[in-house]
Design a protein around this motif. Structure first.
Motif, PDB file in Angstrom:
ATOM      1  N   TYR A 246      46.048  55.541  29.963  1.00 33.70           N
ATOM      2  CA  TYR A 246      45.659  54.241  29.379  1.00 33.70           C
ATOM      3  C   TYR A 246      44.391  54.407  28.536  1.00 33.70           C
ATOM      4  N   LEU A 247      43.425  55.093  29.124  1.00 37.06           N
ATOM      5  CA  LEU A 247      42.138  55.270  28.446  1.00 37.06           C
ATOM      6  C   LEU A 247      42.317  56.064  27.148  1.00 37.06           C
ATOM      7  N   ALA A 248      43.111  57.128  27.253  1.00 36.76           N
ATOM      8  CA  ALA A 248      43.323  57.992  26.085  1.00 36.76           C
ATOM      9  C   ALA A 248      43.953  57.179  24.949  1.00 36.76           C
ATOM     10  N   GLU A 249      44.940  56.354  25.318  1.00 36.07           N
ATOM     11  CA  GLU A 249      45.644  55.576  24.285  1.00 36.07           C
ATOM     12  C   GLU A 249      44.711  54.547  23.648  1.00 36.07           C
ATOM     13  N   LYS A 250      43.928  53.829  24.490  1.00 29.80           N
ATOM     14  CA  LYS A 250      43.012  52.792  23.964  1.00 29.80           C
ATOM     15  C   LYS A 250      41.996  53.434  23.021  1.00 29.80           C
ATOM     16  N   LEU A 251      41.411  54.515  23.458  1.00 26.18           N
ATOM     17  CA  LEU A 251      40.347  55.134  22.648  1.00 26.18           C
ATOM     18  C   LEU A 251      40.920  55.771  21.384  1.00 26.18           C
ATOM     19  N   ALA A 252      42.147  56.271  21.492  1.00 23.89           N
ATOM     20  CA  ALA A 252      42.785  56.864  20.288  1.00 23.89           C
ATOM     21  C   ALA A 252      42.980  55.770  19.241  1.00 23.89           C
ATOM     22  N   ARG A 253      43.238  54.549  19.738  1.00 25.79           N
ATOM     23  CA  ARG A 253      43.414  53.426  18.804  1.00 25.79           C
ATOM     24  C   ARG A 253      42.074  52.770  18.474  1.00 25.79           C
ATOM     25  N   LYS A 254      40.970  53.428  18.909  1.00 26.40           N
ATOM     26  CA  LYS A 254      39.605  52.906  18.646  1.00 26.40           C
ATOM     27  C   LYS A 254      39.458  51.489  19.193  1.00 26.40           C
ATOM     28  N   GLU A 255      40.165  51.189  20.279  1.00 31.80           N
ATOM     29  CA  GLU A 255      40.004  49.876  20.908  1.00 31.80           C
ATOM     30  C   GLU A 255      38.910  49.937  21.981  1.00 31.80           C
ATOM     31  N   ARG A 256      38.305  48.783  22.238  1.00 31.40           N
ATOM     32  CA  ARG A 256      37.204  48.746  23.205  1.00 31.40           C
ATOM     33  C   ARG A 256      37.711  48.519  24.611  1.00 31.40           C
ATOM     34  N   ILE A 257      37.030  49.141  25.563  1.00 31.06           N
ATOM     35  CA  ILE A 257      37.369  48.952  26.982  1.00 31.06           C
ATOM     36  C   ILE A 257      36.558  47.772  27.499  1.00 31.06           C
ATOM     37  N   PRO A 258      37.215  46.655  27.860  1.00 35.13           N
ATOM     38  CA  PRO A 258      36.465  45.511  28.380  1.00 35.13           C
ATOM     39  C   PRO A 258      35.638  45.915  29.604  1.00 35.13           C
ATOM     40  N   GLY A 259      34.425  45.345  29.699  1.00 29.66           N
ATOM     41  CA  GLY A 259      33.569  45.670  30.836  1.00 29.66           C
ATOM     42  C   GLY A 259      32.729  46.911  30.631  1.00 29.66           C
ATOM     43  N   PHE A 260      32.945  47.563  29.486  1.00 27.84           N
ATOM     44  CA  PHE A 260      32.126  48.741  29.150  1.00 27.84           C
ATOM     45  C   PHE A 260      31.261  48.408  27.941  1.00 27.84           C
ATOM     46  N   GLY A 261      30.100  48.999  27.894  1.00 26.69           N
ATOM     47  CA  GLY A 261      29.249  48.876  26.716  1.00 26.69           C
ATOM     48  C   GLY A 261      28.352  47.660  26.760  1.00 26.69           C
ATOM     49  N   HIS A 262      27.258  47.760  26.015  1.00 24.00           N
ATOM     50  CA  HIS A 262      26.301  46.641  25.959  1.00 24.00           C
ATOM     51  C   HIS A 262      25.367  46.875  24.781  1.00 24.00           C
ATOM     52  N   ARG A 263      24.972  45.756  24.154  1.00 22.90           N
ATOM     53  CA  ARG A 263      24.090  45.878  23.002  1.00 22.90           C
ATOM     54  C   ARG A 263      22.721  46.421  23.408  1.00 22.90           C
ATOM     55  N   VAL A 264      22.325  46.207  24.653  1.00 24.04           N
ATOM     56  CA  VAL A 264      20.969  46.605  25.070  1.00 24.04           C
ATOM     57  C   VAL A 264      20.992  47.786  26.040  1.00 24.04           C
ATOM     58  N   TYR A 265      21.870  47.773  27.032  1.00 25.96           N
ATOM     59  CA  TYR A 265      21.850  48.839  28.040  1.00 25.96           C
ATOM     60  C   TYR A 265      22.415  50.140  27.492  1.00 25.96           C
ATOM     61  N   ARG A 266      21.720  51.198  27.736  1.00 29.87           N
ATOM     62  CA  ARG A 266      22.226  52.545  27.419  1.00 29.87           C
ATOM     63  C   ARG A 266      22.393  53.327  28.721  1.00 29.87           C
ATOM     64  N   THR A 267      22.610  52.603  29.796  1.00 25.19           N
ATOM     65  CA  THR A 267      22.894  53.174  31.113  1.00 25.19           C
ATOM     66  C   THR A 267      23.710  52.122  31.853  1.00 25.19           C
ATOM     67  N   LYS A 268      24.132  52.426  33.079  1.00 24.93           N
ATOM     68  CA  LYS A 268      24.953  51.444  33.797  1.00 24.93           C
ATOM     69  C   LYS A 268      24.130  50.175  34.006  1.00 24.93           C
ATOM     70  N   ASP A 269      24.714  49.045  33.677  1.00 25.44           N
ATOM     71  CA  ASP A 269      24.078  47.730  33.816  1.00 25.44           C
ATOM     72  C   ASP A 269      23.602  47.580  35.275  1.00 25.44           C
ATOM     73  N   PRO A 270      22.328  47.291  35.508  1.00 26.95           N
ATOM     74  CA  PRO A 270      21.841  47.174  36.891  1.00 26.95           C
ATOM     75  C   PRO A 270      22.609  46.126  37.681  1.00 26.95           C
ATOM     76  N   ARG A 271      23.151  45.138  36.981  1.00 24.22           N
ATOM     77  CA  ARG A 271      23.931  44.103  37.670  1.00 24.22           C
ATOM     78  C   ARG A 271      25.270  44.678  38.157  1.00 24.22           C
ATOM     79  N   ALA A 272      25.821  45.621  37.377  1.00 23.11           N
ATOM     80  CA  ALA A 272      27.089  46.240  37.793  1.00 23.11           C
ATOM     81  C   ALA A 272      26.875  47.070  39.052  1.00 23.11           C
ATOM     82  N   ILE A 273      25.714  47.662  39.178  1.00 23.14           N
ATOM     83  CA  ILE A 273      25.392  48.469  40.369  1.00 23.14           C
ATOM     84  C   ILE A 273      25.381  47.577  41.614  1.00 23.14           C
TER      85      ILE A 273
END
Ligand code: SDX
Length: 385
Positions: A246-273
């Motif tokens: 699933y991941l390989a296909e999404k990323l190959a299509r340059k699609e974003r993985i919901p729940g990943f990434g953030h404009r500010v955090y460059r590490t795991k979101d402390p709230r997710a921890i």
């Protein structure tokens, strides 16, 4: 005087604020200087809401008064319930919530002359914190054809929310876990929906309209709508074995993985921890959910593929697993986010009023000048761009 244009105002300060602070590199989030891990361990959502809105932790008397004022204001007028009856069952709960919050101004007018009057912001805050959960729960029950249940005056804020949704009171530990989720979602500096709230607040419109505009912004899939998308993704992946393909296909299509990434955090979101710990605590109590195994595998493999770009799980990655175990339907995940973020939006509304200046940014004009008017008969009918 105009500054450099940055798409999405990335990295451009839009306001000065002392409500919350994020260190995106270290993964730190503080509310009024207190780390969220401290608040999750010792505070409650309403005490945290008071801290965010009024700037200090309340005394015992202030907290008791705040809780009782909110408890007393939980009910909604029958005409708002009648309005909800007219909504289609297929309506998205965020649309229902935004419509009803807009309508609150008609039923609970804040006829204050001076918005600097502390009573004005106190009353607006207690009305909205009290009624947003009741509206969400009323829509949930009524779209199933049932009558909404009245708020339960003997239950805490979080326990009452679950009671109004599921028509049965949760046990204390479950209510506490949900209350901690609300703390974690309460505030996050100038995100898209809070920025929208600031802009509306700067026009001096009433707080109901400020919140209605923020709710509309939060609903987008790039913002608060991601928690719903994460759960749908986990269900679509289905098993741990399917995560890689699933991941390989999404990323190959340059699609974003919901729940990943953030404009500010460059590490795991402390709230997710913290949320991941709450998932494990809840599952220990109520039983496991196989989608958690899928999520853990997705975090591991997603981090392998995206970590070097500074893309890690954010607040929306694990929250849906908790809400699902609490019997909250997927399309109510974002309304639950809105219930919590009402505290942060109110805090920023109050702060904006304290030193207001109407938001009116400028632009970089990229259009034409001195264009002649072409008569209708002479137009070539170019395709719309
Ligand atoms: C919230 O702002 C807040 O504080 C919001 C919030 C709050 O509490 O209010 O924290 C709540 O909104 C959390 C975010 C929830 N949204 C999602 O989970 C949706 C998926 N995430 C993304 O769409 C994205 O990460 C954003 C929108 C959250 C942030 O994206 P940015 O900062 O605009 O990053 P970008 O679009 O400039 O992307 C930079 C690169 C790109 O790759 P390249 O084109 O450079 O090769 O990172 C990639 C993007 O494709 N990327 C992702 C990705 N997010 C960014 N690739 C795969 N999956 C992702 N999720």
């Amino acid at each position: 005087m105009s500054g450099e244009y940055k798409p999405g105002l990335e990295g451009i300060p839009a306001t000065q604020s002392n409500i919350s602070y994020i260190d995106g590199q270290q993964g730190i989030l503080e509310y009024r200087g207190i780390r969220i891990e401290e608040l999750c361990a010792h505070s409650s959502f309403l005490e945290t809401a008071y801290l965010l809105i009024f700037g200090e932790l309340p005394t015992a008397v202030q907290l008791q008064q705040f809780e009782s004022d909110i408890l007393y204001r939980r009910r909604i007028k029958y005409r708002i319930r009648d309005m909800i009856k007219c909504f289609p069952e297929s309506a998205h709960p965020m649309d229902a919530l935004q419509t009803c919050v807009s309508a609150l101004g008609m039923f609970y007018p804040l006829t204050y002359k001076d918005f600097h009057d502390p009573q004005y912001t106190y009353d607006a805050s207690t009305w909205l914190l009290a009624k947003v959960p009741t509206i969400v729960a009323a829509f949930q029950l009524m779209r199933k054809g049932n009558d909404p249940v009245l708020p339960h005056d003997d239950l805490s804020y979080a326990a009452n929310m679950l009671y109004m949704l599921n028509e049965k009171a949760p046990d204390l530990e479950v209510a506490q876990i949900f209350d901690t989720c609300l703390i974690l979602h309460a505030e996050h500096t100038v995100n898209a929906s809070t920025f929208c709230a600031l802009v509306t607040a700067s026009t001096l419109n009433d707080p109901y309209v400020v919140l209605a505009s923020a709710i509309g912004t939060l609903g987008g899939p790039l913002h608060g709508g991601a928690n719903e998308q994460v759960m749908q993704m986990l269900e679509k992946i289905g098993t741990v074995e399917n995560v890689g393909p699933y991941l390989a296909e999404k990323l190959a299509r340059k699609e974003r993985i919901p729940g990943f990434g953030h404009r500010v955090y460059r590490t795991k979101d402390p709230r997710a921890i913290v949320l991941q710990r709450l998932v494990e605590q809840l599952f220990d109590r109520l039983g496991h959910d196989r989608y958690y195994d899928v999520a853990v595998a997705l975090e591991e493999q997603g981090t392998e593929r995206l970590g070097e770009k500074g893309i890690f799980p954010n607040v929306d990655f694990y929250s849906g697993l908790i809400y699902r175990k609490l019997g909250i339907p997927t399309d109510l995940f974002t309304p639950v986010f809105a219930i919590a973020r009402t505290a942060g939006w109110l805090a920023h509304w109050r702060e904006q009023l304290s030193d207001n200046r109407l938001f009116r940014p400028t632009q970089v004009y990229t259009g034409r000048h001195d264009v002649r008017y072409t008569p209708l008969t002479a137009r070539s009918g170019r395709a719309l761009q």
